[in-house]
Design an enzyme around this catalytic site. Sequence first.
Site, short mmCIF file in Angstrom:
data_model
loop_
_atom_site.label_atom_id
_atom_site.label_comp_id
_atom_site.label_asym_id
_atom_site.label_seq_id
_atom_site.Cartn_x
_atom_site.Cartn_y
_atom_site.Cartn_z
N GLU A 1 0.52 -0.94 0.09
CA GLU A 1 -0.10 -0.03 -0.16
C GLU A 1 1.04 1.17 0.25
OE1 GLU A 1 -2.76 0.03 3.56
OE2 GLU A 1 -3.53 2.23 2.30
N ARG B 1 4.59 -12.99 9.64
CA ARG B 1 5.21 -11.50 9.59
C ARG B 1 6.99 -11.39 10.05
NH1 ARG B 1 1.54 -7.14 9.28
NH2 ARG B 1 3.57 -5.85 9.51
N LYS C 1 4.30 0.63 9.25
CA LYS C 1 4.55 2.36 8.50
C LYS C 1 3.52 3.74 8.98
CE LYS C 1 2.91 0.15 5.05
NZ LYS C 1 2.02 -0.27 3.56
P1 ATP Z 1 2.72 -2.27 7.89
O1 ATP Z 1 1.99 -2.36 9.28
O2 ATP Z 1 3.67 -1.78 7.53
O3 ATP Z 1 1.87 -0.50 7.60
P2 ATP Z 1 1.31 -3.42 5.53
O4 ATP Z 1 1.23 -5.38 6.06
O5 ATP Z 1 0.01 -2.21 6.42
O6 ATP Z 1 2.67 -2.88 6.73
P3 ATP Z 1 1.49 -3.09 3.05
O7 ATP Z 1 1.99 -2.30 2.25
O8 ATP Z 1 0.37 -3.38 3.18
O9 ATP Z 1 2.16 -3.04 4.42
O10 ATP Z 1 2.34 -4.70 2.87
C1 ATP Z 1 2.60 -5.01 1.81
C2 ATP Z 1 3.10 -6.63 1.48
O11 ATP Z 1 4.04 -7.00 2.82
C3 ATP Z 1 2.34 -7.69 2.56
O12 ATP Z 1 2.06 -8.60 1.68
C4 ATP Z 1 1.98 -8.01 4.22
O13 ATP Z 1 1.82 -9.25 4.47
C5 ATP Z 1 3.90 -7.56 3.61
N1 ATP Z 1 4.53 -7.44 4.87
C6 ATP Z 1 4.31 -6.19 5.32
N2 ATP Z 1 5.17 -5.92 6.98
C7 ATP Z 1 5.64 -7.45 6.99
C8 ATP Z 1 6.42 -7.92 7.45
N3 ATP Z 1 6.42 -7.66 9.53
N4 ATP Z 1 6.84 -8.90 7.89
C9 ATP Z 1 7.26 -9.60 6.80
N5 ATP Z 1 5.88 -9.21 5.10
C10 ATP Z 1 5.76 -8.20 5.34
MG MG Z 2 -1.51 -3.93 3.96
#
Ligand code: ATP
Ligand code: MG
Length: 562
Positions: free
Chosen positions: A39, A263, A273
């Site tokens: 995102e 994760r 983020k």
């Molecule tokens: P954040 O909590 O940092 O905002 P998010 O999951 O909302 O993380 P996205 O941009 O939606 O952020 O993530 C893109 C991809 O990266 C998704 O498939 C998510 O599952 C993966 N991802 C995000 N954080 C992690 C993590 N700590 N370890 C492994 N994969 C991750």
């Molecule tokens: Mg997300």
Amino acid sequence: MADNTPSEERTSKNFIEEIIEKDLQEGRHKTVLTRFPPEPNGYLHIGHAKSITLNFGLAEKYGGGTNLRFDDTNPVTETVEFVENIKHDVKWLGFEWARELYASDYFEQLFEFAILLIRQGLAYVDDSTSEEIAAMKGTPTQPGTDSPYRSRTPDENENLFQRMREGEFSEGSRILRAKIDMSSPNMLMRDPVIYRIKHAPHHRTGDKWCIYPTYDMAHGQSDAIEKITHSICTLEFMPHRELYDWFIDKLELYPSRQYEFARLNMSYTIMSKRRLLKLVEDGIVDGWDDPRMPTISGLRRRGYTPEAIRDFCGRIGVAKRDNTIDMSLLEFCAREHLNKISLRRMVVFDPVKLIITNWPEGQFEALESENNPEDESAGNRKIPFGREMYIEREDFMEDAPKKFFRLGPGRSVRLKSAFIITCDDYVKDENGRLTEVHCRYHPDSKSGSDTSGIKAKGTLHWVSIPHAHKIEVREYDRLFVAEHPVEQAKKEEREFTDYINPESLKAFSEAWAEPAVAADPSDQYFQFMRKGYYYPDKDSTPEKQVFNRTVTLRDAWAKKNK
Ligand code: ATP
Ligand code: MG
């Protein structure tokens, strides 16, 4: 558990590889198509690197590709700046996507999908307030109750949904919900929201839309449109899988399948983020690329290499249960790679004057030294040697213990790539502070052609005073003092920012560098001998070079904690 075998040498398969191999063997798929779906509401962090390495790695291993798909369904928090930086980071990590795509490209199609559901009696417009909806949701142990709007006819729903699109209604006044099962044990199946009204311009579609699909409505359908074979996400999406499959079934779409892995969590930092954004917005750090940040851009600025990050992601493996990885593993991976590629340079951090008493004044000799003992092709450089040098203050002791293999009265050491010297005398000022160390050099002890027969156990780094230039050096420590800042903040009812390490930016100190450093490129990785690994910072100017310490030579942290 962390695995210490380098990723290229590991033979055991992770559970997703096993699933894929079975799918290929049984003919379910001919190739593998994965996606990385960020995102664009922030910069990528090391957790994303794990997801990237996994998704791109699988496609590379089994043949196929990986789409970079921006999950841009929330116009309020997403920007083009974030999109561009995400692309840059994925490329920098060394991956090439098959296609660059945006969930927003599918808005028209997703709208059509919603109409299809409405016509089948599988979605309805609900006029309840968000509080009412929450109250009707029930609890994990109690079934929910039906909304009074649940029995609207398909025609009525289609008419209202069209008018939602046309902007007739205010934000929050109506939503579109899937009509599934208000008593499902899975709360997400209790008529989830699939479209909401948002009168906000989108960074790609502008003012075209004022209704936006939710994650569940957009994500799986985007997967199916692209014919993603294996949609890999993190564990918290496990309960969403039932809904993911429901849409594919009801809309008769390509059967993408969702798989979940743990994760990445790391100690003494945060991996969200939203919270990283807070650090940036509150000025607690110097932007997304502050070298203390766990972002890809922060790690890059700090001097981590893509190879080290990929190696790290391979070593931590792909687990099905959450765990926390210690930062020292990432640092270990950095040392492993930097040791192979970094140029060795001599830099004196806390100087004291060394005088070679039997070396003529005003005379210099250019000595040769290897740039990298691990890599012959890195060649040699010249280092000027003369009568007056700087050595580290800590490399001299008046009453040194026996095992102190450095300088002291009567002791001999080798100066790196130069001569063996013997200490005859030293000078202190009125406060008792050491100001000069006087040594003799042994002319027949030159490195590479030493015939002196003198034994010197220690080797010291040094710089010639008239040739040395001042540089700025920045050292960093953990960003947080708490091992799990978010959890601890919850427990103690405080803010996670209360646990920022006040000494995370340790020092802006000055140091004296040998001449070669001035001419080295701005993206060169260095080992300052006996000090650590360093990388030029973007704050460097023609007047002053600035370096970030990436990691120390050895793991001081692990030792301190033992
Ligand atoms: P954040 O909590 O940092 O905002 P998010 O999951 O909302 O993380 P996205 O941009 O939606 O952020 O993530 C893109 C991809 O990266 C998704 O498939 C998510 O599952 C993966 N991802 C995000 N954080 C992690 C993590 N700590 N370890 C492994 N994969 C991750
Ligand atoms: Mg997300």
